[in-house]
Motif scaffolding. Sequence first.
Motif, short mmCIF file in Angstrom:
data_model
loop_
_atom_site.label_atom_id
_atom_site.label_comp_id
_atom_site.label_asym_id
_atom_site.label_seq_id
_atom_site.Cartn_x
_atom_site.Cartn_y
_atom_site.Cartn_z
N GLN A 106 43.43 -46.67 -16.27
CA GLN A 106 43.02 -45.29 -16.44
C GLN A 106 41.83 -44.92 -15.58
OE1 GLN A 106 44.99 -43.30 -18.11
NE2 GLN A 106 46.27 -45.08 -18.60
N ASN A 107 40.97 -45.88 -15.29
CA ASN A 107 39.78 -45.63 -14.48
C ASN A 107 39.78 -46.54 -13.26
OD1 ASN A 107 38.57 -43.72 -16.38
ND2 ASN A 107 38.22 -45.52 -17.69
N PRO A 108 39.18 -46.09 -12.16
CA PRO A 108 39.12 -46.94 -10.97
C PRO A 108 38.46 -48.28 -11.27
CG PRO A 108 38.45 -44.70 -10.44
CD PRO A 108 38.56 -44.76 -11.94
N VAL A 109 39.03 -49.33 -10.70
CA VAL A 109 38.49 -50.68 -10.89
C VAL A 109 37.46 -50.93 -9.80
CG1 VAL A 109 39.05 -53.13 -11.05
CG2 VAL A 109 40.69 -51.41 -11.85
N SER A 110 36.30 -51.41 -10.19
CA SER A 110 35.22 -51.63 -9.22
C SER A 110 35.55 -52.82 -8.33
CB SER A 110 33.90 -51.88 -9.94
OG SER A 110 33.99 -53.03 -10.77
N GLY A 111 34.89 -52.87 -7.19
CA GLY A 111 35.08 -53.96 -6.25
C GLY A 111 36.13 -53.63 -5.21
N GLY A 112 36.39 -54.57 -4.36
CA GLY A 112 37.38 -54.38 -3.32
C GLY A 112 36.76 -54.33 -1.95
N GLY A 113 37.40 -55.02 -1.01
CA GLY A 113 36.89 -55.05 0.35
C GLY A 113 37.84 -54.48 1.38
N GLY A 114 38.87 -53.76 0.91
CA GLY A 114 39.76 -53.10 1.85
C GLY A 114 40.84 -53.98 2.44
N THR A 115 41.05 -55.17 1.88
CA THR A 115 42.08 -56.06 2.40
C THR A 115 43.00 -56.51 1.26
OG1 THR A 115 40.96 -58.18 2.04
CG2 THR A 115 40.39 -56.95 4.05
N LEU A 116 44.12 -57.10 1.62
CA LEU A 116 45.09 -57.56 0.63
C LEU A 116 44.51 -58.65 -0.26
CD1 LEU A 116 48.32 -57.72 2.83
CD2 LEU A 116 47.76 -56.03 1.09
N PHE A 117 43.51 -59.38 0.21
CA PHE A 117 42.96 -60.50 -0.54
C PHE A 117 41.66 -60.15 -1.27
CE2 PHE A 117 45.34 -62.65 2.93
CZ PHE A 117 46.31 -63.23 2.13
N THR A 118 41.21 -58.91 -1.15
CA THR A 118 39.94 -58.55 -1.80
C THR A 118 40.06 -57.37 -2.76
OG1 THR A 118 39.33 -57.15 0.09
CG2 THR A 118 38.55 -59.44 0.11
N GLU A 119 41.14 -56.59 -2.66
CA GLU A 119 41.29 -55.43 -3.54
C GLU A 119 41.72 -55.86 -4.94
OE1 GLU A 119 40.65 -52.23 -3.27
OE2 GLU A 119 39.78 -52.56 -1.27
N PRO A 120 41.14 -55.25 -5.99
CA PRO A 120 41.52 -55.61 -7.36
C PRO A 120 42.85 -55.02 -7.80
CG PRO A 120 39.88 -53.88 -7.40
CD PRO A 120 40.02 -54.29 -5.96
N VAL A 121 43.33 -54.00 -7.08
CA VAL A 121 44.61 -53.36 -7.40
C VAL A 121 45.42 -53.19 -6.12
CG1 VAL A 121 45.75 -51.32 -8.35
CG2 VAL A 121 43.62 -52.13 -9.37
N LEU A 122 46.67 -53.65 -6.14
CA LEU A 122 47.58 -53.47 -5.02
C LEU A 122 48.78 -52.68 -5.51
CD1 LEU A 122 47.66 -57.13 -3.59
CD2 LEU A 122 46.16 -55.25 -2.88
N VAL A 123 49.13 -51.63 -4.77
CA VAL A 123 50.31 -50.83 -5.10
C VAL A 123 51.36 -51.12 -4.05
CG1 VAL A 123 51.20 -48.51 -5.50
CG2 VAL A 123 48.84 -49.06 -6.12
N VAL A 124 52.46 -51.75 -4.47
CA VAL A 124 53.52 -52.19 -3.55
C VAL A 124 54.71 -51.26 -3.71
CG1 VAL A 124 54.98 -54.11 -2.84
CG2 VAL A 124 52.73 -54.56 -3.84
N ASN A 125 55.03 -50.49 -2.68
CA ASN A 125 56.13 -49.53 -2.72
C ASN A 125 57.21 -49.93 -1.72
OD1 ASN A 125 54.85 -48.04 -4.64
ND2 ASN A 125 54.14 -46.43 -3.26
N GLN A 126 58.39 -50.14 -2.22
CA GLN A 126 59.51 -50.43 -1.33
C GLN A 126 60.02 -49.14 -0.72
OE1 GLN A 126 62.76 -52.49 -3.18
NE2 GLN A 126 63.87 -52.82 -1.27
#
Length: 309
Positions: A106-126
């Motif tokens: 519901q709320n943005p998750v803190s952290g993340g470095g802008g890469t696939l290995f550092t972001e706390p949330v990944l949205v994968v869309n086929q």
Amino acid sequence: MLTPALRPNRTSVAAKNAAKNRLPANILRILARASAFRTTLVRVNFAPGWYPDNADPRFVRWWDGSQWTPHVQPRQQQTDAHHAEVEMGGTGQDRVAQQVQRAGIQNPVSGGGGTLFTEPVLVVNQKAKLVEMSNSYVIYDQHARHIGTVEQVGQTGAAKALRAFTKLDSMLDVRLEIRDVHGRPLLRLVRPATVWKSKVMVERGDGMPIGEIIQENVFGKVRFAFVCNGMKVGGIYAENFRAWNFSLRDHTETEVARITKTWQGMAKAVFSTADNYVVQFHRQVPDPLLSMIVASGVTVDTVLSQNQG
């Protein structure tokens, strides 16, 4: 009769020959080969065109037929996408916020470095296609920023035909490349042909093996084990028989991340088999578990949902 200006300098020639005679035999052989190579390059007339840039493999450089020019452009990445495939609009970037909320965030998750290995949330869309011959995905962070892609590679023409007109391609090899936003391969996944339990081999972009994702059961709620160097470091646990949600756990059976399948919209649901997933990390995890979880965001769809369709 040569004029004085064109007459060779006998002293300098003799000095050069003497210097060569003082060099070791192996160095002389290398110099001779280099000279022959330069001669060959001069004789070969390469057609003008774009060729790989030795300075940076991500780019190609224009050869004008006689010399390299300063003109470069990004190198086209390998993909199995076919011109006959028809994509259905975008890949969901405008709906990323809705997908994140539907995954229970519901709320943005803190952290993340802008890469696939550092972001706390990944949205994968086929990518949704009316005619589908290969798997293609776009990966965003929770703020809808494009941070990666996934492309199927290595398909034969026969495999593409099976994918377009039948479901038998599920029994063939599947090869995927997970790439960063610049197109550089970060992970490579190989699912060998199977008619029973699935197994996916995971390796880094440079070809270094990481581990395997091995299906542990056939009936009931499906489970996969993360196996690295012969040891189980975690796994994927489906939470229902339809395999919409997955718990990702470490070697102590503690949940460290989740995969949630999200509604892709009526058009996608009716006219394509494309699926959307949200991967949420509860905390930072070390490698190789981190790489296995990132790979799982795509692998779950490839080895399970595609076979179910």
